[in-house]
Scaffold this motif. Structure first.
Motif, PDB file in Angstrom:
ATOM      1  N   VAL A   1      29.503   1.760   5.177  1.00 18.49           N
ATOM      2  CA  VAL A   1      29.699   2.983   4.386  1.00 18.49           C
ATOM      3  C   VAL A   1      29.051   4.177   5.082  1.00 18.49           C
ATOM      4  O   VAL A   1      29.631   5.258   5.147  1.00 18.49           O
ATOM      5  N   ILE A   2      27.846   3.996   5.615  1.00 17.21           N
ATOM      6  CA  ILE A   2      27.148   5.015   6.388  1.00 17.21           C
ATOM      7  C   ILE A   2      26.913   4.450   7.779  1.00 17.21           C
ATOM      8  O   ILE A   2      26.357   3.354   7.923  1.00 17.21           O
ATOM      9  N   ASP A   3      27.323   5.215   8.814  1.00 13.85           N
ATOM     10  CA  ASP A   3      27.329   4.672  10.176  1.00 13.85           C
ATOM     11  C   ASP A   3      26.466   5.532  11.097  1.00 13.85           C
ATOM     12  O   ASP A   3      26.885   6.600  11.548  1.00 13.85           O
ATOM     13  N   ASP A   4      25.223   5.081  11.334  1.00 13.86           N
ATOM     14  CA  ASP A   4      24.314   5.715  12.294  1.00 13.86           C
ATOM     15  C   ASP A   4      24.220   7.225  12.051  1.00 13.86           C
ATOM     16  O   ASP A   4      24.420   8.038  12.949  1.00 13.86           O
ATOM     17  N   LEU A   5      23.878   7.585  10.840  1.00 10.46           N
ATOM     18  CA  LEU A   5      23.858   8.992  10.426  1.00 10.46           C
ATOM     19  C   LEU A   5      22.446   9.546  10.485  1.00 10.46           C
ATOM     20  O   LEU A   5      21.496   8.909  10.039  1.00 10.46           O
ATOM     21  N   SER A   6      22.333  10.752  11.042  1.00 12.56           N
ATOM     22  CA  SER A   6      21.037  11.449  11.090  1.00 12.56           C
ATOM     23  C   SER A   6      21.226  12.885  10.615  1.00 12.56           C
ATOM     24  O   SER A   6      22.156  13.571  11.051  1.00 12.56           O
ATOM     25  N   LEU A   7      20.358  13.310   9.707  1.00  8.17           N
ATOM     26  CA  LEU A   7      20.324  14.713   9.275  1.00  8.17           C
ATOM     27  C   LEU A   7      19.018  14.955   8.548  1.00  8.17           C
ATOM     28  O   LEU A   7      18.331  14.015   8.140  1.00  8.17           O
ATOM     29  N   SER A   8      18.672  16.230   8.391  1.00  9.32           N
ATOM     30  CA  SER A   8      17.436  16.580   7.698  1.00  9.32           C
ATOM     31  C   SER A   8      17.689  17.780   6.794  1.00  9.32           C
ATOM     32  O   SER A   8      18.566  18.609   7.059  1.00  9.32           O
TER      33      SER A   8
ATOM     34  N   ASP B   1       0.859  -1.190   0.000  1.00  7.77           N
ATOM     35  CA  ASP B   1       0.000   0.000   0.000  1.00  7.77           C
ATOM     36  C   ASP B   1       0.895   1.240   0.000  1.00  7.77           C
ATOM     37  O   ASP B   1       1.143   1.857   1.056  1.00  7.77           O
ATOM     38  N   PRO B   2       1.396   1.631  -1.169  1.00  5.49           N
ATOM     39  CA  PRO B   2       2.340   2.752  -1.217  1.00  5.49           C
ATOM     40  C   PRO B   2       1.709   4.060  -0.770  1.00  5.49           C
ATOM     41  O   PRO B   2       0.513   4.292  -0.970  1.00  5.49           O
ATOM     42  N   VAL B   3       2.554   4.889  -0.165  1.00  4.54           N
ATOM     43  CA  VAL B   3       2.095   6.191   0.316  1.00  4.54           C
ATOM     44  C   VAL B   3       2.729   7.268  -0.557  1.00  4.54           C
ATOM     45  O   VAL B   3       3.689   7.022  -1.280  1.00  4.54           O
ATOM     46  N   ARG B   4       2.192   8.484  -0.469  1.00  3.88           N
ATOM     47  CA  ARG B   4       2.723   9.612  -1.224  1.00  3.88           C
ATOM     48  C   ARG B   4       3.356  10.595  -0.242  1.00  3.88           C
ATOM     49  O   ARG B   4       2.768  10.896   0.806  1.00  3.88           O
ATOM     50  N   PRO B   5       4.531  11.090  -0.551  1.00  6.89           N
ATOM     51  CA  PRO B   5       5.171  12.067   0.341  1.00  6.89           C
ATOM     52  C   PRO B   5       4.294  13.299   0.505  1.00  6.89           C
ATOM     53  O   PRO B   5       3.661  13.773  -0.438  1.00  6.89           O
ATOM     54  N   ALA B   6       4.277  13.827   1.735  1.00  6.33           N
ATOM     55  CA  ALA B   6       3.432  14.988   2.034  1.00  6.33           C
ATOM     56  C   ALA B   6       4.099  16.293   1.623  1.00  6.33           C
ATOM     57  O   ALA B   6       3.416  17.301   1.427  1.00  6.33           O
ATOM     58  N   HIS B   7       5.422  16.300   1.529  1.00  2.00           N
ATOM     59  CA  HIS B   7       6.149  17.525   1.141  1.00  2.00           C
ATOM     60  C   HIS B   7       7.458  17.094   0.488  1.00  2.00           C
ATOM     61  O   HIS B   7       7.624  15.924   0.113  1.00  2.00           O
ATOM     62  N   HIS B   8       8.406  18.016   0.342  1.00  2.00           N
ATOM     63  CA  HIS B   8       9.643  17.720  -0.376  1.00  2.00           C
ATOM     64  C   HIS B   8      10.868  17.815   0.520  1.00  2.00           C
ATOM     65  O   HIS B   8      11.989  17.972   0.027  1.00  2.00           O
ATOM     66  N   GLY B   9      10.657  17.736   1.825  1.00  3.94           N
ATOM     67  CA  GLY B   9      11.790  17.700   2.743  1.00  3.94           C
ATOM     68  C   GLY B   9      12.421  16.319   2.785  1.00  3.94           C
ATOM     69  O   GLY B   9      11.797  15.311   2.431  1.00  3.94           O
ATOM     70  N   LEU B  10      13.686  16.254   3.247  1.00  3.75           N
ATOM     71  CA  LEU B  10      14.437  15.005   3.277  1.00  3.75           C
ATOM     72  C   LEU B  10      14.958  14.742   4.683  1.00  3.75           C
ATOM     73  O   LEU B  10      15.246  15.689   5.435  1.00  3.75           O
ATOM     74  N   GLU B  11      15.090  13.447   5.016  1.00  2.00           N
ATOM     75  CA  GLU B  11      15.555  13.117   6.367  1.00  2.00           C
ATOM     76  C   GLU B  11      16.282  11.773   6.359  1.00  2.00           C
ATOM     77  O   GLU B  11      15.833  10.812   5.736  1.00  2.00           O
ATOM     78  N   PHE B  12      17.406  11.738   7.077  1.00  2.00           N
ATOM     79  CA  PHE B  12      18.107  10.500   7.395  1.00  2.00           C
ATOM     80  C   PHE B  12      17.958  10.269   8.888  1.00  2.00           C
ATOM     81  O   PHE B  12      18.388  11.109   9.694  1.00  2.00           O
ATOM     82  N   ASP B  13      17.362   9.152   9.254  1.00  2.00           N
ATOM     83  CA  ASP B  13      17.082   8.862  10.661  1.00  2.00           C
ATOM     84  C   ASP B  13      17.893   7.654  11.111  1.00  2.00           C
ATOM     85  O   ASP B  13      17.532   6.506  10.843  1.00  2.00           O
ATOM     86  N   SER B  14      19.031   7.905  11.770  1.00  2.00           N
ATOM     87  CA  SER B  14      19.906   6.846  12.308  1.00  2.00           C
ATOM     88  C   SER B  14      20.212   5.789  11.247  1.00  2.00           C
ATOM     89  O   SER B  14      20.061   4.580  11.475  1.00  2.00           O
ATOM     90  N   VAL B  15      20.640   6.243  10.083  1.00  2.00           N
ATOM     91  CA  VAL B  15      20.850   5.350   8.946  1.00  2.00           C
ATOM     92  C   VAL B  15      22.209   4.652   9.026  1.00  2.00           C
ATOM     93  O   VAL B  15      23.236   5.305   9.248  1.00  2.00           O
TER      94      VAL B  15
END
Length: 578
Positions: free
Chosen positions: A344-351, A321-335
């Motif tokens: 390659v990426i170690d527990d990275l968070s940013l928005s 059940d795919p969803v549609r993004p509500a806006h165009h902001g970006l976020e990395f949450d503990s990736v």
């Protein structure tokens, strides 16, 4: 072999393949039975009443006619099914490759898939058209003839039947002994091909160094290894070929000796013995062809195995059940993301808030380009979440996600078509005015004006007929035409000369206007225009903040900035002095 073929083809092709195999089997059996009619024909001809051979001759002629019709139908069916399967396999492979994650296409994978999609598919699908019929005939016809021999004289039939397990054992042993050498030869051939390409690409360097007369050691070594592997393949096949030939000759000699013994003892007539020897001789040709057919089938099986491996690769899962993004902001949450056993990426968070620009800088191998790839879902993360418009990219449909993101890479690939065709890839249904506006904004119109043919100018395979700056302008025009709200830029000017860099920067500025932007920067000219900068190292954020703020801190970013701008300063001073 057939099971793997069916698995590769898929269930929709099971019926035609089974019918074709059944028709080929019946054809081979009819061929064997038609030869069996030679026994009563020869018995009558060499007996007291030669006229009694007439009905048997008619039956033999009818059997041969039936066999000819069946052989025509089975060969035709094999060709038709092979053609259908070839077309279907190209469609299935193409559809599957289009669903695989972009991150799967790395290293030498593109070259391997290219060879597999051309020669590999042809060789694998050619089994039904060219190999399966002769192979079925080589197995079934001798077996049918042995059954006929058993019906006429059980002793000679058993003697011929004794060869079956020996022939089967030789085929199995030959296949196993050649498996390793075949795999090695394929690997060496692939390596040699890569070395040849490398040698051709290295010609400018070799000629600039005055080494055109020298041999390329890596190429020589790879060709020698290929030669050795080919020799080992031939030598590993030799025992099987000799063993099969000796077995067939030995069995025929044993039948001759046994038949002579039985004929001299009055247990069998000369006509029957002659007919059975004719049948035994007829068994020899298809059995001896098994060596050649076996090698071709092993090669086809290897290609089928590679096709199966590609088709068994799981694409990235789609949300039910795919969803549609509500806006165009970006976020990395503990990736956290790992690749080839390395984090390659170690527990990275940013928005990145909607409409803002984020610049990502850092040393090579820090994971900068990987951040962009995770945003575009080239890979799935191992831990945490990547969100676009508040929605996890794993929950967003692929078409919705790709429609919202425009990517401009450092290395631009253009299709072998016209400039217009390559720009229209951004949005095929765009109008002429939109197309021209995108070209003007990217300063591609300057390139179009000086090229013969204008918009219809061919760019060559990969864009080889254009310079790096010209290819980059096509890429920016394509992204502008797409008009996506999120833009990802991956070191788009790092390999350009100052003139092209200035032109591309203008196009990039127009592309970034009013959009959410994540840019990976090598030259730091565009970093000053970013709302926020993150310095990445080892997959972690070491520093973040505004450009001026990070310079005042005097940390890693400041050192990186001064080290990167020093060459530009020296270049400008040298230009003024000149």
């Amino acid at each position: 072999m057939i099971r793997m073929l069916m698995r590769v083809l898929g269930p929709e092709y099971a019926g035609p393949v089974r019918r074709t195999v059944a028709l080929m089997t019946v054809t081979a059996m009819v061929e064997g039975l038609s030869y069996g009619l030679l026994v009563p024909v020869l018995r009558a001809l060499f007996g007291g009443e030669p006229g009694g051979a007439r009905p048997w001759l008619i039956a033999f002629g009818a059997a041969v006619a039936v066999y000819a019709v069946l052989r025509y139908l089975s060969d035709l069916s094999g060709m038709r099914v092979g053609t259908v399967l070839l077309r279907g396999m190209y469609h299935r492979l193409g559809d599957h490759l289009a669903r695989l994650p972009i991150g799967w296409y790395g290293g030498a994978r593109v070259g391997e898939v290219s060879v597999l999609a051309s020669r590999g598919v042809l060789e694998a699908m050619g089994v039904l058209a060219h190999l399966l019929g002769p192979y079925v005939s080589a197995c079934v016809t001798p077996s049918t003839i042995v059954v006929v021999m058993l019906a006429f004289d059980w002793r000679l039939g058993l003697a011929a039947l004794a060869a079956a397990p020996v022939v089967a054992a030789i085929q199995v042993w030959t296949g196993r002994s050649m498996a390793a050498s075949d795999a090695e030869r394929h690997e060496r051939g692939h390596e040699a091909t890569g070395r040849v390409i490398e040698y051709l690409q290295a010609q400018p360097v070799l000629r600039a160094g005055g080494r055109t007369g020298e041999r390329f050691r890596l190429l020589d070594d790879s060709l020698r290894e290929l030669q050795r592997a080919s020799r080992r393949t031939v030598l590993s096949a030799l025992p099987g070929v000799l063993g099969l030939t000796l077995t067939v000759q030995a069995v025929f000699t044993a039948l001759l000796a046994l038949g002579a013994y039985l004929a001299l003892g009055g247990h069998i007539g000369a006509a029957e013995l002659l007919a059975i020897l004719v049948l035994a001789a007829r068994c020899a040709d298809p059995l001896l062809s098994l060596s050649d057919l076996g090698g071709k089938l092993r090669a086809a099986r290897a290609e089928l195995g590679r096709l199966d491996a590609v088709l068994s690769t799981e694409p990235l899962p789609e949300a039910p059940d795919p969803v549609r993004p509500a806006h165009h902001g970006l976020e990395f949450d503990s990736v956290t993301f790992r690749q080839d056993g390395r984090t390659v990426i170690d527990d990275l968070s940013l928005s990145v808030p909607e409409g803002q620009r984020l610049a990502v800088v850092g040393p090579s191998g820090a994971g900068k380009s990987t951040l962009l790839q995770l945003l575009a879902r080239f890979h799935d993360v191992d831990a945490g979440a990547v969100r676009v418009g508040g929605a996890d990219v794993r929950d967003v449909g692929t078409e919705v996600l790709t429609s919202r993101i425009a990517i401009v890479f450092q290395d631009v690939y253009l299709f072998d078509g016209t400039i217009e065709e390559n720009v229209r890839l951004g949005r095929p249904d765009a109008g002429e005015a939109e197309l021209r506006a995108a070209a003007t904004a990217a300063r591609l119109d300057e390139v179009i004006e000086r090229l013969p043919g204008g918009w219809a100018a061919k760019v060559g395979e990969g864009g080889a007929l254009l310079s790096g700056g010209e290819r980059q302008r096509v890429s920016i025009a394509r992204a502008l035409l797409k008009d996506a709200p999120i833009v990802l830029l991956d070191e788009v000017t790092s390999a350009l000369d100052p003139v092209n860099e200035a032109a591309v920067h203008e196009g990039v500025e127009r592309l970034m206007a009013g959009r959410t932007v994540v840019m990976v920067a090598h030259r730091l000219r565009t970093v000053q225009r970013a709302d926020r900068v993150v310095f990445l190292d080892g997959g972690r954020i070491v520093e973040e903040g505004g450009h001026d703020e990070l310079l005042r801190r005097g940390g890693r970013y400041a050192g990186f900035w001064h080290g990167s701008t020093a060459p530009d300063i020296r270049w400008r001073h040298g230009r003024r002095a000149g």
